[in-house]
Design a protein around this motif. Structure first.
Motif, PDB file in Angstrom:
ATOM      1  N   UNK A 327       0.833  -1.210   0.000  1.00 39.27           N
ATOM      2  CA  UNK A 327       0.000   0.000   0.000  1.00 39.27           C
ATOM      3  C   UNK A 327       0.860   1.249   0.000  1.00 39.27           C
ATOM      4  N   UNK A 328       1.883   1.301   0.881  1.00 44.04           N
ATOM      5  CA  UNK A 328       2.715   2.508   0.956  1.00 44.04           C
ATOM      6  C   UNK A 328       3.506   2.735  -0.333  1.00 44.04           C
ATOM      7  N   UNK A 329       3.973   1.643  -0.919  1.00 38.08           N
ATOM      8  CA  UNK A 329       4.720   1.776  -2.178  1.00 38.08           C
ATOM      9  C   UNK A 329       3.813   2.256  -3.298  1.00 38.08           C
ATOM     10  N   UNK A 330       2.634   1.654  -3.409  1.00 35.69           N
ATOM     11  CA  UNK A 330       1.694   2.052  -4.465  1.00 35.69           C
ATOM     12  C   UNK A 330       1.257   3.506  -4.288  1.00 35.69           C
ATOM     13  N   UNK A 331       1.017   3.913  -3.050  1.00 41.58           N
ATOM     14  CA  UNK A 331       0.601   5.290  -2.797  1.00 41.58           C
ATOM     15  C   UNK A 331       1.708   6.277  -3.142  1.00 41.58           C
ATOM     16  N   UNK A 332       2.929   5.951  -2.740  1.00 43.57           N
ATOM     17  CA  UNK A 332       4.052   6.853  -3.017  1.00 43.57           C
ATOM     18  C   UNK A 332       4.311   6.979  -4.516  1.00 43.57           C
ATOM     19  N   UNK A 333       4.118   5.896  -5.242  1.00 47.26           N
ATOM     20  CA  UNK A 333       4.367   5.909  -6.688  1.00 47.26           C
ATOM     21  C   UNK A 333       3.118   6.272  -7.482  1.00 47.26           C
ATOM     22  N   UNK A 334       2.057   6.669  -6.745  1.00 43.53           N
ATOM     23  CA  UNK A 334       0.798   7.084  -7.371  1.00 43.53           C
ATOM     24  C   UNK A 334       0.209   5.959  -8.220  1.00 43.53           C
ATOM     25  N   UNK A 335       0.191   4.773  -7.636  1.00 40.04           N
ATOM     26  CA  UNK A 335      -0.438   3.620  -8.282  1.00 40.04           C
ATOM     27  C   UNK A 335      -1.400   2.968  -7.284  1.00 40.04           C
ATOM     28  N   UNK A 336      -2.382   3.724  -6.824  1.00 42.68           N
ATOM     29  CA  UNK A 336      -3.231   3.228  -5.733  1.00 42.68           C
ATOM     30  C   UNK A 336      -4.222   2.153  -6.137  1.00 42.68           C
ATOM     31  N   UNK A 337      -4.402   1.921  -7.428  1.00 43.56           N
ATOM     32  CA  UNK A 337      -5.423   0.975  -7.867  1.00 43.56           C
ATOM     33  C   UNK A 337      -5.168  -0.415  -7.283  1.00 43.56           C
ATOM     34  N   UNK A 338      -6.145  -0.960  -6.598  1.00 46.22           N
ATOM     35  CA  UNK A 338      -6.059  -2.308  -6.044  1.00 46.22           C
ATOM     36  C   UNK A 338      -5.407  -2.397  -4.679  1.00 46.22           C
ATOM     37  N   UNK A 339      -4.978  -1.245  -4.131  1.00 48.07           N
ATOM     38  CA  UNK A 339      -4.317  -1.273  -2.833  1.00 48.07           C
ATOM     39  C   UNK A 339      -5.095  -0.444  -1.823  1.00 48.07           C
ATOM     40  N   UNK A 340      -5.661  -1.116  -0.842  1.00 47.71           N
ATOM     41  CA  UNK A 340      -6.414  -0.430   0.207  1.00 47.71           C
ATOM     42  C   UNK A 340      -5.535  -0.240   1.430  1.00 47.71           C
ATOM     43  N   UNK A 341      -5.784   0.832   2.148  1.00 42.01           N
ATOM     44  CA  UNK A 341      -5.022   1.090   3.379  1.00 42.01           C
ATOM     45  C   UNK A 341      -5.292  -0.025   4.392  1.00 42.01           C
ATOM     46  N   UNK A 342      -4.256  -0.597   4.993  1.00 39.42           N
ATOM     47  CA  UNK A 342      -4.468  -1.655   5.990  1.00 39.42           C
ATOM     48  C   UNK A 342      -5.283  -1.121   7.167  1.00 39.42           C
TER      49      UNK A 342
END
Length: 552
Positions: A327-342
């Motif tokens: 989640x943190x990696x996807x958010x930082x790289x602006x790829x949030x699709x499919x990753x929900x905050x734990x």
């Protein structure tokens, strides 16, 4: 527990003979000619010679190219009647070597500074430290044979053969004959489990050689880790090949490779670290690879590894990592699709101010709860639920599975702290959990509490399990809670057997409650947070109690 006994003067010989006889009776066909000859030669010796050899074998003499060195005149053992004759017999048999050809540098460490000073052919300053004195003597080219002419040197031989016997007996080279001493002194009692040839951990000579090779590599690991990437990679090539049929060897290789790969990471040799991690079947190999991928800029590769973990996690900790890191990696790289905050569970929390005392904060909190809330409160931490589980599944823990037990002195099967523990006994555990109700649980627990008391079990801390505590727990905690707790413990015994709440209280009105106590400046650890979230999912009563000290 039996009363402690006074050990016989040559207890060590009795234990040594028990070990080598045990191995010969079960592994003779897998031993080399040299190992069998070592056993036969030793068995022909008189008792004093046997005593002397076993006295010297485990001692840390001065290491040399000829074996561990000892000065014969410095040896004195009250139970050995004629030490000189015993040494002669061992030399004749080849188990000791007298005055072996050695370099002077190997001999000098056996002697004190006062003994070395007269050897100098030239006056030397009295202020010289011993290492400087030895160096000066070496530069003079002294003849050390004058030292051993009247004071013979003895070098222990065939120690490598005994290493094989130890490996076959203990299953590792970390244990020694101390286990017998602890038993004989009454400090440990061991369960009696089957040890027959059908369940031998080693089934062929190749297995033995692979484990010996592993321990050779392990013996130099610490030095290699400090010697740079090239030395680490060279050692990695020297490790024995993994054997799918030998789970113990695979686990050991994983541990070494994880250690070496982590050091390569610190040295920023990331490609080589990644390759070593790929050879590991256990966590945290995939976690480290995901982190390496990010460090190398391979975001897609890192996120793919996190998805792979989430699809088939090998442990709860690995799953938590993948959720959070992905989640943190996807958010930082602006790829949030499919990753929900734990999700982050917040347990019920209370803060109280209490007077400090000369006991631990948990006992202070327990005393306060008994007065404030009513009902007994026990400081149990990790002992209660683990202990009752151990009593409930006692026979399954000690079931004689192939490779589980090497010798009669194991407090646990060899795979107890590994991911293989539950899967190897899945059918038996599942059947036992399916049978679990309050009556069945109580019957098995009390039966084993009475019949097994004092016998070593990796889940049971006998001193922490009083009869009144067990009685309250078995009466107050519902079967559904026991089943949920046991399933989580068994799913990852190595990690889940810790992090449990400090206290259990039994209110006067009925029921129970688990209380995690945190003193000033202390905070919840990750494994504790995971337990609290688990309690919430299964409606197990719990809370966190923060203690602050009252101002004086």
């Amino acid at each position: 527990m039996p009363a402690p006994v006074e050990l016989a003067p040559d207890y060590y010989l009795t234990n040594f003979l028990a070990l080598v006889d045990f191995v010969m009776s079960r592994y003779e066909g897998l031993l080399s000619a040299g190992e069998r000859r070592f056993y036969a030669d030793f068995r022909t010796l008189d008792v004093d010679s046997q005593r002397l050899y076993v006295r010297l074998l485990p001692r840390k003499g001065v290491p040399s190219s000829a074996g561990s060195l000892f000065r014969q005149r410095k040896l004195a053992y009250a139970e050995i009647g004629d030490l000189a004759t015993a040494a002669d017999r061992l030399v004749e048999t080849g188990l000791l070597q007298r005055n072996p050809p050695l370099e002077a540098a190997e001999v000098l460490p056996l002697y004190s500074k006062a003994e070395l000073v007269p050897l100098s052919s030239a006056p030397l300053p009295r202020s010289l430290k011993r290492p400087e004195l030895a160096q000066a003597l070496l530069q003079q080219g002294i003849d050390t044979s004058v030292l051993s002419a009247e004071d013979p040197l003895l070098a222990v031989q065939a120690a490598e053969h005994f290493e094989t016997f130890k490996l076959c007996f203990f299953g590792n080279l970390n244990q020694d004959l101390t286990d017998w001493v602890l038993r004989d002194l009454g400090l440990f009692q061991y369960e009696q489990y089957a040890l027959d040839c059908h369940h031998l951990p080693f089934q062929n000579r190749a297995q033995i050689e692979q484990h010996l090779r592993y321990y050779d590599c392990l013996s130099v690991l610490d030095d290699i880790l400090d010697s740079g990437a090239e030395a680490i990679l060279t050692l990695a090539q020297q490790l024995p090949p993994a054997d799918a049929a030998d789970a113990t060897l695979q686990r050991r290789l994983d541990r070494v490779r994880l250690t070496m790969a982590r050091q390569l990471e610190r040295l920023e040799v990331l490609d080589a670290a990644d390759q070593l991690y790929r050879l590991c079947a256990r966590p945290p190999a995939r976690e480290r690879r995901a982190r390496i991928a990010v460090a190398r800029g391979d975001i897609d590769g890192s996120l793919s590894l996190c998805r792979e973990i989430l699809a088939a996690p090998l442990s709860e900790a690995e799953e938590v990592f993948a959720e959070s890191f992905g989640y943190r990696t996807a958010k930082r790289e602006q790829r949030p699709h499919g990753w929900a905050a734990p999700s982050c569970y917040q347990a019920p929390t209370e803060t109280v101010a209490l007077p400090s005392a000369a006991v631990c904060v948990e006992l202070i909190a327990a005393a306060w709860l008994e007065v404030d809330a009513g009902g007994p409160c026990h400081y149990v931490e990790n002992t209660l639920f683990n202990g009752i589980l151990g009593l409930y599944v006692w026979d399954i823990v000690f079931a004689p599975l192939p490779g589980a037990f090497f010798n009669p002195f194991q407090a646990a099967p060899s795979d107890f702290r590994t991911p293989d523990f539950y899967p190897s006994r899945r059918q038996a555990f599942e059947q036992r959990l399916a049978e679990l109700d309050c009556e069945n649980l109580a019957v098995r627990v009390w039966q084993n509490f009475d019949q097994k008391y004092g016998i070593a079990n990796p889940l049971v801390a006998w001193d922490a399990l009083s009869a009144p505590l067990l009685r309250l727990a078995l009466e107050r905690i519902p079967a559904a809670h026991w089943q949920a707790l046991f399933r989580r413990l068994l799913a990852d015994i190595a990690n889940h057997r810790s992090g449990l709440p400090d206290l259990i209280r039994f209110p006067d009105a009925g029921g129970y409650e688990l209380v995690e106590v945190k003193g000033p400046g202390d905070r919840l650890q990750q494994n504790q947070q995971r337990w609290l979230a688990f309690f919430a999912r299964h409606e197990i009563p719990h809370r966190v109690l923060h203690v602050e000290w009252q101002a004086t």
